[in-house]
Write a protein that holds these residues in place. Structure first.
Motif, short mmCIF file in Angstrom:
data_model
loop_
_atom_site.label_atom_id
_atom_site.label_comp_id
_atom_site.label_asym_id
_atom_site.label_seq_id
_atom_site.Cartn_x
_atom_site.Cartn_y
_atom_site.Cartn_z
N GLN A 1 21.26 2.70 -2.95
CA GLN A 1 20.20 1.69 -2.96
C GLN A 1 20.13 0.94 -1.62
N ALA A 2 21.31 0.63 -1.11
CA ALA A 2 21.33 -0.05 0.19
C ALA A 2 20.72 0.81 1.28
N GLN B 1 18.50 3.15 0.79
CA GLN B 1 17.07 3.18 0.56
C GLN B 1 16.39 1.89 1.01
N SER B 2 17.04 0.77 0.69
CA SER B 2 16.46 -0.52 1.12
C SER B 2 16.41 -0.61 2.64
N GLY C 1 13.10 -0.95 4.67
CA GLY C 1 12.91 -2.06 5.61
C GLY C 1 12.56 -1.59 7.00
#
Length: 495
Positions: free
Chosen positions: A46-47, A49-50, A54
């Motif tokens: 998730q990090a 992907q974030s 971003g």
């Protein structure tokens, strides 16, 4: 006493239980570690992907802002700069919501461009004022030379050429004066009170096609202008007539009517020209109204200064010009309104209007015939000297009278002395058989009353034919030449 087998079985059972408990704890611990490892992997994914999202969003914003800046620099700013000079030019909007941040940039650009235009316009006006001042001074010197030659020589052909040159010089003076007025210069020396019909006729006399102008005077005798309004009215009348003459066929007439209205006097100019479209008429009306400042750079190339000069004068002297009504002849109708506070009254007996101006329809005066070109001046260049009497600067002061377009009235000699007072009753209406006079005389009111012919005498005097007038002028010139030859032979010829 416990038996060994039982003891071994008990120990084995205890060990089995302990092993089971230990195995169960280990299994639970391994499962917890696997769950934690799975959660950590998910969080790491998730990090990632974030972070990727971003980065993509930042790249999108950067690209959008770059595109907005490029759109601002290449489309919006040039359009905004052009709009300051041409209000009809549309300014594109922003590409996206990020363009809202660029609005202060456009506002600052608008202010900077307007200030720079004003600075450049002021510099151009100052330079133009200096140039026109030098041109006017040169033309006035040429005018003095021409007037001296007109006084010196009596040959008809030479006089005709001198009058033609003088009229061309007057037209150059008018153009230079209009340019100076547009650039903010003063109109010239304030004149004494003059008949309003003389002012309009003086403006007419400054044009090359003045013979096409048909003036109808419906004013009360003695209707005059205050001193500071004489020259502005003459300039405005000249420019309105010039526009009418330029934009109408040479075989048509320009009709001028002078009439009393509720608030003063109206000077109406009607032509039978091509007219103007509604948007052109509205734009011209805004210019002549004088409400908005006129930028020198907005006058076109070459500059069209006539309407701009009218706008300057209407704002400075509280006059008004209306161009909103079409002419009944199919062209343009221009109405100059002179308010009551700019009007005055002159006694027509003591200060009559110029002899060749249009007589008022409110009196029983018989219209005076126009002098012939053979003894006045060329038909197409007659009567221009009135302009010199009203456009001269302070060092060329002259009486405040206007010559009519059909008769030459010679102005006083231009000197560098202070302005002389205007002659009073020394301008009688000449009889129809009078020859042109080259100089004015100062006479008293009583002498003027004796000199001035009555209306009955004027009406009874027969009109001369062109042949009779030419013969009379030839006889006068022959006698003058003979007298000079006789005086020269006796040694008494004038120097």
């Amino acid at each position: 006493m416990i038996e060994i087998p039982e003891l071994a079985f008990g120990g084995l059972a205890a060990g089995t239980v302990s092993a089971l408990a230990l195995g169960s704890g280990l299994w639970r611990s391994r499962r917890e570690r696997a769950r934690l490892r799975q959660e950590m992997t998910g969080l790491r994914h998730q990090a990632e992907q974030s972070a990727r999202a971003g980065a993509e969003e930042a790249e999108r914003i950067r690209q959008a802002f770059t595109a907005e800046l490029e759109h601002l620099a290449t489309r919006r700013m040039p359009a905004e700069a052009s709009r300051t000079a041409h209000p009809h030019v549309p300014v594109p909007g922003p590409v996206g919501p990020e363009g809202a941040a660029t609005e202060p940039v456009l506002a600052a650009l608008r202010t900077a461009v307007l200030q720079e235009r004003k600075r450049v316009d002021a510099a151009a006006r100052a330079g133009m004022r200096g140039t026109t001042r030098e041109i006017q001074a040169s033309l006035y010197r040429l005018q003095d030379i021409l007037h001296g030659l007109q006084q010196r020589y009596d040959e008809p052909e030479l006089a005709q050429d001198l009058y033609s040159l003088d009229h061309e010089n007057e037209q150059s003076l008018r153009r230079a004066q209009v340019a100076a007025v547009v650039c903010g210069a003063w109109v010239g020396l304030a004149r004494e009170e003059s008949h309003l019909v003389d002012a309009v006729t003086g403006g007419q006399a400054r044009l090359s096609g003045y013979r096409r102008v048909k003036l109808h005077n419906h004013l009360d005798p003695g209707t005059a202008l205050v001193s500071h309004a004489v020259e502005p009215v003459a300039i405005i009348a000249a420019e309105l007539l010039d526009n009418a003459l330029r934009h109408s066929s040479p075989d048509t007439s320009v009709v001028v009517n002078l009439e009393h209205v509720h608030n003063g006097v109206a000077v109406t100019v009607d032509d039978a020209g091509v007219g103007m479209a509604p948007d052109e008429r509205a734009a011209a009306q805004r210019v002549v109204a004088g409400t908005d400042p006129i930028m020198f750079s907005d006058l076109g190339d070459p500059p069209r200064m006539g309407l701009a000069a009218i706008g300057q004068l209407t704002r400075q002297f509280d006059l008004s010009v209306d161009l909103s009504t079409p002419s009944p002849y199919g062209g343009v109708r221009a109405v100059l309104l002179v308010d009551k506070h700019l009007l005055s009254h002159l006694d027509p007996a003591l200060r009559p209007a110029a002899a060749s101006t249009s007589p008022s329809t409110r009196t029983g005066e018989v219209p005076r015939p126009e002098p012939l070109a053979e003894h006045a001046e060329p038909a197409e260049h007659a009567g221009h000297s009135g302009h010199a009497e009203h456009t001269a600067p302070a060092e060329h002061a002259a009486p405040a009278e206007y010559a009519a377009p059909a008769e030459r009235v010679e102005p006083a000699e231009h000197t560098h002395a202070p302005a002389q007072p205007a002659p009073g009753p020394d301008q009688p209406a000449p009889a129809v058989d009078d020859l042109p006079r080259r100089r004015r005389r100062q006479v008293s009111p009583d002498q003027a009353a004796m000199i001035r012919p009555s209306a009955a005498e004027t009406a009874a005097a027969p009109a001369r034919s062109p042949e009779e007038t030419a013969a009379a002028l030839g006889a006068l010139q022959s006698a003058t030449a003979a007298a000079r030859d006789a005086a020269r032979s006796e040694g008494t010829a004038p120097r």
